[in-house]
Structure formats: structure tokens, C-alpha cells
Write an enzyme that holds these catalytic residues in place. Structure first.
Site, PDB file in Angstrom:
ATOM      1  N   GLU A 219     -39.366  24.513   9.470  1.00 41.43           N
ATOM      2  CA  GLU A 219     -38.815  25.458  10.269  1.00 41.43           C
ATOM      3  C   GLU A 219     -37.678  24.692  10.967  1.00 41.43           C
ATOM      4  OE1 GLU A 219     -42.870  28.066  11.967  1.00 41.43           O
ATOM      5  OE2 GLU A 219     -42.226  26.305  12.681  1.00 41.43           O
TER       6      GLU A 219
ATOM      7  N   SER B  21     -43.599  20.262  17.681  1.00 35.82           N
ATOM      8  CA  SER B  21     -44.371  21.641  17.388  1.00 35.82           C
ATOM      9  C   SER B  21     -44.604  22.589  18.628  1.00 35.82           C
ATOM     10  CB  SER B  21     -45.492  21.234  16.521  1.00 35.82           C
ATOM     11  OG  SER B  21     -46.211  20.103  16.957  1.00 35.82           O
TER      12      SER B  21
ATOM     13  N   ASN C 176     -47.091  28.227  13.875  1.00 35.70           N
ATOM     14  CA  ASN C 176     -48.317  28.073  14.757  1.00 35.70           C
ATOM     15  C   ASN C 176     -48.546  29.324  15.933  1.00 35.70           C
ATOM     16  OD1 ASN C 176     -48.900  25.425  14.200  1.00 35.70           O
ATOM     17  ND2 ASN C 176     -47.659  24.554  15.353  1.00 35.70           N
TER      18      ASN C 176
ATOM     19  N   HIS D  84     -38.696  21.152  11.981  1.00 42.30           N
ATOM     20  CA  HIS D  84     -40.427  21.164  12.397  1.00 42.30           C
ATOM     21  C   HIS D  84     -41.053  21.032  11.025  1.00 42.30           C
ATOM     22  CE1 HIS D  84     -44.195  22.841  13.647  1.00 42.30           C
ATOM     23  NE2 HIS D  84     -44.351  21.731  13.776  1.00 42.30           N
TER      24      HIS D  84
END
Ligand code: NAI
Length: 522
Positions: free
Chosen positions: A166, A133, A204, A154
Site C-alpha cells: 500500500e 501499519s 487492515n 506498507h
């Protein structure tokens, strides 16, 4: 370099018969193995810790049995999926895999070493996925002889439950590999989005302001945690408020992600971590898992209630005037009508200064990012009261307001009475710019727009990622379009002016679309 597209790639997914290897069978690896096995793949699991892969397989089989008990899988499906799982006790056991997904420790050297070994072991056309991540996919791939075969895959925690994947392309990732992984994630029932390998990828990175603005408002005494959480849920439509969510994620984890994105962007003030959160980490108050975070989770502790204004008298007939046919005014009119509260439309009876409503001496405006006091001083309307954003003014049970310093208490009381008569719980915030939800949504949209502008993802991908990855009620860019980009630009401009900080600089993409009179989604 063009932005990766979210459209479904023309390339087919890996066939369900293709073997999938998973390395690292902790929380994420086990979840990914479960998803792949449920999609029909034979899945081989390896963990360097002896016995861990076998334990993970037992755990996944127990999950399949539970899903069968709940009727989500037939007993035959659960049995077949369980039979497709096999622990192996060395990497060599993954030799026939068409795809290996890595979910080991979050460390660049460890991941590079693993992929080097896998490259020597697997067929030349086997695909490599990393679940990192926070580490650059480009940097991981740099250790490979053929970095084109590696992409980020991800997943979000818990992988079997969270929809999003992702698909992250490093600089050397072969587009065909990214497209095959995209199609494969889709075939596994996980709606994918393409992202370029940049710090935080999409989710994120774009989610940072959800925490950062709340922490800032708290730090400046704008409101307490319980009030801000309630506003984000009830006015914003978010599933969890920022403080309860940080408590759930764990402050150690959340703070580390913020720090990692901040450092990776060379300390861009957009991402500056909060001293309040740092202190929680230092104290060991990591959130729910430690019994203490912003809230106290120990036995007998009570969750504080959100601050709300005291009940005001119901406005007298003739006391409420509404202006302008904005969504806010129309929703207020409907809510008042539904509750039998009289109001009149005031077209032409006051300056066209964007006012939404007047109750007694109090005048209500939607926040444009100026403080109420600043606005009152500039307009000469001393009894200025500002309304925060709501996702849906027709349905929201709660709303925030702020008042100018010179606002007369009965004028504030009358506006509060109007909103209460319309069925809102009313929370008064300190007079900070952009109140709570408006400034948060403006900053979320600004970050998403920058990600698009920098080619990390496209507009649809940014919104899909935030809705699927972290359950936002609306994609931040669609939300900005709904509010109006000129209004978002004004909020950001006023925040930047008030704080004098680069943190609130407007994304060039939003600025360009405002100049062009266009929306983000078009
Ligand atoms: P975890 O600590 O639960 O599991 C990691 C597993 O990998 C352990 O069983 C460990 O024994 C094994 N391992 C470590 N080094 C290894 C090696 N060189 N070879 C084989 N096995 C090895 O960690 P978790 O939470 O499952 O995370 C794994 C990866 O997924 C990390 O890269 C993390 O950043 C990423 N990730 C984590 C998320 C989360 O919320 N926990 C969300 C998305 C990604």
C-alpha cells in the site's frame, strides 16, 4: 479531494542503481531489504540494536542461498543480491540513499525523531517511506520540514512473499513522491495500490468484518469455530477461516489492530472489538505461538470437526422441484443431474417468492438478511429453510442452512437431503440473520465501499488490496456486484433492522449505486 488512482503512474521507478536504506531490521525491515536487493538495489541496513543489522544481512543471504537451492534464483543472482547488502553501524551510513524505508518500532515519536534525523542527513530529493501499519502518515510527516517527501510504503508480512504494497499518501505527501514509490514497488515485483492515510489504510480496515462477523456469530451461539472456519474455506473460498487465521496472526496483534482502528474512528460501532477475543488476550491464549487460542495446539490436542447434519435419505423421484433460473438453482440442477438425482422445474406452480427449491414440504430460499423465522412469519411459509452464500455454488463442497423455528423436522430433513444429494456437506446454523458467508461478504463490501466513498482508494484498488494483501478469493466489491447490489443492500438493511445497530448501516456508495441501478465496478 479525488480518490487516488490505482493506475500505473506515468513517473518512472527509482533506477535499480539507486541506493536504498532500511532502518529497523526486524522481521519487516529484513524482508523489505531482501525485496529491494533482489530487485537490484544496493541496500544499506541500520538498526539501533548493535549487531542486529549484520544478523539481518546474514539471514537474508541465507534466504538467497535457499532460493538458489530451490532454483528460484540462479547461483549468480543469489550471490549478486547478497553482495548488494551492507549493514551499517550508524544512520550516517545511509547518507547516499535515494530512498530510506523505516520499519522500526510502531511509535509516533520514535518515527518522527528518526525521520527528522534522516532529513538532515539525506539529499533533498531523497524519498522517505514508512512501513507503519497503524500510525497516520500525515502525523509522522508533520515533524518534517519537507513532509512532501514522505509516504507510507506498507508491506505485508512476510514481505518477500506477500504481493501487496500500500502506497499511503498523507495530507502533505507530494503526489510525485507517491507515484515514484508506486512505480518502484511495481518494479520490485510488488503490485502496489494507492491509499490515503486513514485508519487501517485499506487492508487492515476492510478486513475487520472478516473477524468481527465470525466473532459475533460465535458470541450469539450461531455456530462453533470449526464449523464457521470450514464454511468460510469451503463455501467462501477463503484460504483460512477467521478463527484459525486469528490464531495464526496472534490475538494480541489482531485485537490491537481492531482496537486501534476502532479508536481511530472514534469508536464507530462498525469496528467494536469482541469481548471473546479480549478474553483470549487476557488469558494469554494468543494463538498458535502460545499453544492455545480458539483451538488447542498443544501436543496431542485434536482439532474439532465442523458440525454437519446427519445423512438424510436420498430424495424420492418427484420430490425435488427447482424454481427460477438463478445461478443457485442452475448450479443445484447441474449438481443433481451429475449425480443422477431426478428433479423437475416448477415454473408457475408456486408463488413467485424467490424460492430456489422445494424438497418434500421444505422450501429453500437464498438468505436476504432476514432470519428464517422472520421470513416464515411474513410469508406464511412455515417450512422455510435458508441457504447461505457460496463463492461458487457449482463447486462448493460445503454449505450452510438455517431453518425457521416452526419448520417441521421432516421438511428440514428433506431440504438437507436435497443438498446432500447434490454433493454438499450441510451445516445447520442457528437462525441468525444473513447466515455466515452472506453477512460477512456484505459487511466486507460495505467497508470497502465506505473506504472508496471516503476517498481512501478507488474501487479497483480496494479489490486488488484484498486479493493481493490477504488472498481473498474475489475482491469484496466485485463480489457484491456479482451478488447484486440490491441483494447486498437488502442483507445490510435487514441486519440493521434486526440488531438496531449503526454497525450495519449501509455505505452511502452502495446506496447511491442501488438508486442509480449501477454496479460498483463501472
Ligand atoms: P520488529 O520488532 O521485528 O523489528 C523492529 C526493529 O527496529 C528492531 O530490530 C529494533 O531494534 C529496531 N528499532 C527500533 N527502534 C529503532 C530506532 N529508533 N532506530 C533504529 N532501529 C530501531 O518489528 P517488525 O514486526 O519488523 O515491525 C516493524 C514495523 O513494521 C512497525 O512499524 C510495524 O508496525 C510495521 N509492520 C509490521 C508488520 C508485521 O506483521 N510485523 C506488518 C506491516 C507493518
Amino acid at each position: 479531494m479525488g480518490a487516488p488512482q490505482t493506475s500505473r503512474a506515468a513517473l518512472p521507478p527509482l533506477p535499480a542503481t539507486a541506493r536504498v536504506g532500511v532502518v529497523g531490521t526486524g522481521a519487516m525491515g529484513a524482508g523489505i531489504a531482501q525485496v529491494a536487493a533482489q530487485a537490484g538495489h544496493p541496500v544499506f541496513l541500520y538498526d539501533q540494536q548493535p549487531g542486529a543489522a549484520a544478523r539481518a544481512v546474514d539471514g537474508i543471504r541465507a534466504q538467497f542461498a535457499r532460493l538458489a537451492d530451490k532454483g528460484r534464483l540462479s547461483p549468480a543472482q543469489a550471490e549478486a543480491a547478497s553482495a548488494r547488502l551492507a549493514p551499517v553501524d550508524s544512520l550516517a551510513g545511509l547518507a547516499g540513499a535515494a530512498l530510506v524505508v523505516e520499519a522500526i518500532v510502531e511509535n509516533l515519536e520514535a518515527k518522527q525523531a528518526l525521520f527528522r534525523q534522516l532529513e538532515a542527513l539525506l539529499a533533498p530529493d531523497a524519498l522517505l517511506g514508512t512501513n507503519t501499519s497503524s500510525i497516520s502518515v500525515t502525523a509522522i510527516g508533520a515533524a518534517l520540514q519537507h513532509p512532501g517527501r514522505l509516504a507510507g510504503l506498507h508491506f505485508f508480512n512476510p514481505a518477500p512473499l506477500m504481493a501487496l504494497v500500500e502506497v499511503v499518501s498523507g495530507l502533505a505527501t507530494d503526489p510525485a513522491v507517491a507515484h515514484t514509490l508506486f512505480a518502484t514497488a511495481a518494479a520490485w515485483g510488488k503490485p502496489p495500490v494507492h491509499a490515503r492515510s486513514t485508519p487501517g489504510f485499506i487492508v487492515n480496515r476492510v478486513a475487520r468484518p472478516y473477524y468481527a462477523e465470525a466473532l459475533r456469530i460465535l458470541q450469539e451461539g450461531g455456530a462453533d469455530c470449526a464449523t464457521l472456519d470450514a464454511l468460510m474455506r469451503d463455501a467462501g473460498g477463503f484460504r483460512m477461516g477467521p478463527f484459525e487465521l486469528m490464531d495464526l496472526i496472534g490475538h494480541d496483534v489482531n485485537f490491537a489492530v481492531t482496537r486501534s482502528v476502532w479508536s481511530a474512528f472514534y469508536h464507530d460501532p462498525r469496528f467494536t472489538p469482541s469481548l471473546i477475543q479480549q478474553e483470549l488476550v487476557e488469558a494469554g491464549f494468543h494463538g498458535r505461538k502460545r499453544g492455545r487460542g480458539f483451538y488447542d495446539y498443544r501436543d496431542g490436542a485434536q482439532r474439532p470437526a465442523p458440525a454437519v447434519m446427519a445423512d438424510q435419505p436420498r430424495p424420492q423421484p418427484g420430490c425435488i422441484v427447482l424454481w427460477d433460473a438463478s445461478d443457485v438453482a442452475l448450479a443445484l440442477a447441474d449438481r443433481l443431474h451429475a449425480r443422477g438425482v431426478a428433479y423437475t422445474w416448477g415454473e408457475g406452480t408456486a408463488p413467485a417468492d424467490g424460492r430456489i427449491a422445494q424438497a418434500g414440504e421444505g422450501v429453500l430460499y437464498l438468505t436476504d438478511g432476514r432470519t428464517a423465522t422472520q421470513r416464515a412469519t411474513q410469508s406464511g411459509v412455515a417450512n422455510t429453510v435458508l441457504l447461505d452464500l457460496a463463492l461458487d455454488y457449482a463447486q462448493a463442497p460445503r454449505i450452510a442452512i438455517s431453518a425457521a423455528q416452526g419448520c417441521w423436522a421432516p421438511a428440514l430433513g428433506a431440504v438437507c437431503g436435497l443438498l446432500q444429494a447434490a454433493g454438499f456437506e450441510v451445516s445447520r446454523l442457528a437462525d441468525l440473520p444473513g447466515l455466515a458467508l452472506m453477512r460477512t461478504v456484505a459487511m466486507l463490501a460495505n467497508e470497502a465501499a465506505d473506504a472508496v466513498n471516503q476517498g481512501v482508494c478507488d474501487v479497483a484498488g480496494a479489490d486488488a488490496a484484498m486479493c493481493l494483501g490477504v488472498n481473498y478469493p474475489l475482491g469484496p466489491l466485485a463480489w457484491a456486484d456479482r451478488i447484486g447490489l440490491a441483494a447486498i443492500g437488502a442483507v445490510l438493511g435487514h441486519l440493521a433492522g434486526f440488531y438496531g445497530e449503526d454497525r450495519y448501516r449501509i455505505s452511502p456508495l452502495i446506496q447511491q449505486r442501488i438508486y442509480a441501478g449501477k454496479r460498483l465496478h463501472e
